[in-house]
Design an enzyme around this catalytic site. Sequence first.
Site, short mmCIF file in Angstrom:
data_model
loop_
_atom_site.label_atom_id
_atom_site.label_comp_id
_atom_site.label_asym_id
_atom_site.label_seq_id
_atom_site.Cartn_x
_atom_site.Cartn_y
_atom_site.Cartn_z
N LYS A 95 44.78 29.96 73.52
CA LYS A 95 44.61 30.39 72.13
C LYS A 95 45.52 31.60 71.88
CE LYS A 95 40.63 30.84 69.02
NZ LYS A 95 39.20 31.20 68.97
O1 G3P Z 1 36.60 31.89 67.20
C1 G3P Z 1 37.19 32.21 66.02
C2 G3P Z 1 36.32 32.25 64.79
O2 G3P Z 1 35.53 31.11 64.69
C3 G3P Z 1 35.60 33.54 64.57
O3 G3P Z 1 34.54 33.45 63.67
O4 G3P Z 1 32.48 34.33 62.66
O5 G3P Z 1 33.94 35.86 63.99
O6 G3P Z 1 34.63 35.06 61.74
P1 G3P Z 1 33.87 34.75 62.99
#
Ligand code: G3P
Length: 221
Positions: A87
């Site tokens: 990633k």
């Molecule tokens: O893993 C990346 C993403 O899904 C992060 O989500 O909830 O931290 O905005 P969030």
Amino acid sequence: MIFFIDSANLNEIRQVNDLGLISGVTTNPSLMSKEDVAGKNEILDHYQDICDIVSGDVSAEVISTQFDDIIKEGHQLSEIDKKIVVKVPMIEDGLKAIYYFAKNKIKTNCTLIFSPSQALLAAKAGATYVSPFIGRLDDWAKQENTGLAMLSDIKTIFDNYNYTTKILAASIRNSQQIVECGKIGVDVITAPFTSLMPLIKHPLTDLGLKKFLADYKKNNL
Ligand code: G3P
């Protein structure tokens, strides 16, 4: 529609995997730190533990931001297990690294995508997945559905030119957004445990089951 869980918690991953809901996992440095995973060896071992649970792709994020360091870190991560997807953030050096990894047959997930143009560039560089962050975009725009509109635009562009890069909708905040992602036709969603599990529930299911069991008891007790 492919489901991944956005989590580094082994219990959560096991629980949804046992339900047949998910085929893969996405992680990020924030999710890893929630699990108190620190130090290079412990981090690599934790990714291996995740790979041992699921059958599909596991995204492991680099913390480097310079091209040479991203390449070195990406190689180390990809050597853990064939399920690992490196990633990489959507920055100039990240894009260059995605292009390098694509040429070297290493799968990548371009993260922190907030616009169709960023998704397009990642696809052109050869990313395996792009991760548009819908929840964070809504928060930033202070308007619901901005993230979903971005997904729709990315889907249109990728379909127009037959890009093989998969759209992986990320930063999902609730179960309804998963349904909306399905309507748009994204390839994959990644959602936290707290958005995946409520998909099972409907109040009418609970009421209906209660009545079925009560009616059975009437004649069988
Ligand atoms: O893993 C990346 C993403 O899904 C992060 O989500 O909830 O931290 O905005 P969030």
